[in-house]
Motif scaffolding. Structure first.
Motif, PDB file in Angstrom:
ATOM      1  N   ILE A 183      -0.868  10.537   4.856  1.00 11.81           N
ATOM      2  CA  ILE A 183      -1.101   9.841   3.575  1.00 11.81           C
ATOM      3  C   ILE A 183      -2.183  10.585   2.772  1.00 11.81           C
ATOM      4  CG2 ILE A 183      -1.963   7.692   2.538  1.00 11.81           C
ATOM      5  CD1 ILE A 183      -0.534   6.211   4.887  1.00 11.81           C
ATOM      6  N   GLU A 184      -3.195  11.069   3.466  1.00 13.82           N
ATOM      7  CA  GLU A 184      -4.237  11.841   2.756  1.00 13.82           C
ATOM      8  C   GLU A 184      -3.659  13.127   2.161  1.00 13.82           C
ATOM      9  OE1 GLU A 184      -7.894  10.252   5.558  1.00 13.82           O
ATOM     10  OE2 GLU A 184      -7.367  12.375   5.659  1.00 13.82           O
ATOM     11  N   ILE A 226       0.611  -0.479   6.357  1.00 14.82           N
ATOM     12  CA  ILE A 226       0.695  -0.860   4.945  1.00 14.82           C
ATOM     13  C   ILE A 226      -0.709  -1.011   4.348  1.00 14.82           C
ATOM     14  CG2 ILE A 226       1.422  -2.740   3.403  1.00 14.82           C
ATOM     15  CD1 ILE A 226       3.956  -2.892   5.143  1.00 14.82           C
ATOM     16  N   ALA A 227      -1.622  -1.595   5.126  1.00 24.96           N
ATOM     17  CA  ALA A 227      -3.008  -1.747   4.657  1.00 24.96           C
ATOM     18  C   ALA A 227      -3.635  -0.367   4.448  1.00 24.96           C
ATOM     19  CB  ALA A 227      -3.811  -2.550   5.678  1.00 24.96           C
ATOM     20  N   LEU A 228      -3.337   0.536   5.349  1.00 22.49           N
ATOM     21  CA  LEU A 228      -3.866   1.900   5.239  1.00 22.49           C
ATOM     22  C   LEU A 228      -3.356   2.584   3.962  1.00 22.49           C
ATOM     23  CD1 LEU A 228      -5.336   4.294   6.774  1.00 22.49           C
ATOM     24  CD2 LEU A 228      -3.099   4.852   7.702  1.00 22.49           C
ATOM     25  N   GLY A 229      -2.058   2.455   3.716  1.00 17.86           N
ATOM     26  CA  GLY A 229      -1.471   3.052   2.518  1.00 17.86           C
ATOM     27  C   GLY A 229      -2.131   2.496   1.259  1.00 17.86           C
ATOM     28  N   GLY A 252      -4.370   4.747  -1.846  1.00 19.48           N
ATOM     29  CA  GLY A 252      -3.717   5.124  -3.104  1.00 19.48           C
ATOM     30  C   GLY A 252      -2.216   4.946  -3.151  1.00 19.48           C
ATOM     31  N   PHE A 253      -1.647   4.248  -2.163  1.00 22.20           N
ATOM     32  CA  PHE A 253      -0.206   3.967  -2.203  1.00 22.20           C
ATOM     33  C   PHE A 253       0.012   2.452  -2.117  1.00 22.20           C
ATOM     34  CE2 PHE A 253      -0.359   8.386  -1.101  1.00 22.20           C
ATOM     35  CZ  PHE A 253       0.710   8.930  -1.791  1.00 22.20           C
ATOM     36  N   LYS A 263       8.300   2.723   3.358  1.00 21.06           N
ATOM     37  CA  LYS A 263       8.303   3.672   2.236  1.00 21.06           C
ATOM     38  C   LYS A 263       7.084   3.382   1.367  1.00 21.06           C
ATOM     39  CE  LYS A 263      10.701   4.383  -2.123  1.00 21.06           C
ATOM     40  NZ  LYS A 263      11.738   3.797  -2.999  1.00 21.06           N
ATOM     41  N   PHE A 264       6.348   4.423   1.040  1.00 21.15           N
ATOM     42  CA  PHE A 264       5.187   4.268   0.163  1.00 21.15           C
ATOM     43  C   PHE A 264       5.446   4.970  -1.159  1.00 21.15           C
ATOM     44  CE2 PHE A 264       2.703   3.894   4.192  1.00 21.15           C
ATOM     45  CZ  PHE A 264       2.109   2.670   3.925  1.00 21.15           C
ATOM     46  N   SER A 265       5.065   4.278  -2.231  1.00 19.22           N
ATOM     47  CA  SER A 265       5.030   4.965  -3.525  1.00 19.22           C
ATOM     48  C   SER A 265       3.777   4.486  -4.260  1.00 19.22           C
ATOM     49  CB  SER A 265       6.313   4.692  -4.308  1.00 19.22           C
ATOM     50  OG  SER A 265       6.626   3.325  -4.250  1.00 19.22           O
ATOM     51  N   ARG A 266       3.525   5.112  -5.410  1.00 17.62           N
ATOM     52  CA  ARG A 266       2.256   4.766  -6.092  1.00 17.62           C
ATOM     53  C   ARG A 266       2.447   3.658  -7.123  1.00 17.62           C
ATOM     54  NH1 ARG A 266       1.654  10.748  -6.008  1.00 17.62           N
ATOM     55  NH2 ARG A 266      -0.109  11.240  -4.671  1.00 17.62           N
TER      56      ARG A 266
END
Ligand code: GLN
Length: 280
Positions: free
Chosen positions: A226-227, A252-255, A259-260, A277-280
């Motif tokens: 993620i970084e 999910i909390a980490l994302g 910033g996601f 799935k992560f998005s901004r």
């Protein structure tokens, strides 16, 4: 020995290792692999008498299976999204869940994707299956393991799929000059405390490096990926992860913290929350 007698020998010799249905399936896959026979031959020609060499191949396989060697390592290949991939010790055998991850990525693909990374690529299964489906994507796979990269490169070559692979310890990733539009990753996520419910053929034969994470920091790879994404991923890009269902909320909390803020969860065929799935 005829086919049905040989099948019965598989059943009786492997009954402590696999359920009977799975033994029959392995037997059919073995005859398809060694002799290119269709799997219905067992049903159609049960009294076919195996030649000495044919019997030897099957018995050598049986002996390896009795010792707990995973079937795909014994035959050296694993079927994944209609691709025959080479696999062997040191490389994780692709799992059916990961096919579901790829189907999700492809179902949601956008026209703006050009460059794709598969981080912790192993056999190259994700990168290669995506390339097979999307020949216009520029795809790169990363892994720390030289052994895995050698297999991934062989697979790309054998399948004539143009994917590049780079040796990279994700946890040491510092070169942020490269950019991409999509990250797909199935990094290690199994907790050591889960060993107790795992099969010995996985524990004793598959690479721990590709499976296990420290109990006290199980999201270590996800955090780093993620970084990396926060500097390398294009603005509209997203990350698709396979994840341990026990760790979904924490992920999910980490994302969100990194910033996601938008996360979508998808279940696997067993109904477990397996993909994020992560998005901004
Ligand atoms: N799904 C694999 C298993 O349960 C684990 C894959 C991984 O650690 N990324 O064996």
């Amino acid at each position: 020995m005829n086919l049905i007698q040989q099948r019965n020998l598989f059943r009786s010799s492997l009954k402590q290792h696999y359920p009977e249905r799975e033994i029959d399936d392995l037997f059919k896959r073995a005859i398809a692999h060694f002799f290119s026979w269709s799997s219905i031959k067992v049903g159609l020609e049960p009294h076919y008498v195996l030649l000495h060499e044919e019997e030897k191949l099957l018995n050598d396989l049986l002996n390896e299976l009795i010792l707990g060697c995973p079937f795909q390592y014994c035959i050296g290949t694993s079927r994944f999204m209609e691709l025959d991939l080479s696999v062997g010790p040191g490389v994780l055998i692709p799992r059916p869940e990961t096919e579901e991850l790829i189907e999700w990525v492809l179902a949601e693909k956008s026209a703006s994707i050009a460059t794709v990374w598969d981080v912790c690529t192993g056999s190259g299964c994700i990168a290669l299956a995506l390339k097979k489906a999307q020949s216009d994507w520029l795809i790169k796979g990363f892994d720390i393991s030289k052994q895995a990269l050698a297999v991934a490169r062989k697979n790309a070559n054998d399948l004539s799929l143009e994917v590049s692979f780079e040796e990279k310890n994700v946890l040491d990733w510092s070169n942020n000059r490269q950019q991409c539009d999509l990250i797909v990753s199935n990094p290690p996520y199994v907790l050591p405390s889960e060993k107790i419910k795992m099969h010995t053929n996985v524990l004793e034969h598959e690479p721990g490096l590709a499976l296990f994470v420290p109990e006290e920091d199980p999201l270590v790879f996800y955090r780093k990926i993620i970084e990396i994404a926060s500097t390398c991923l294009s603005k509209s890009g997203c990350i698709y992860f396979e994840i341990n269902p026990l760790l979904v909320e924490e992920l999910i909390a980490l994302g969100k913290a990194k910033g996601f803020p938008t996360a979508n969860i998808k279940k696997d065929i067993f109904g477990k929350d397996r993909f994020v799935k992560f998005s901004r």
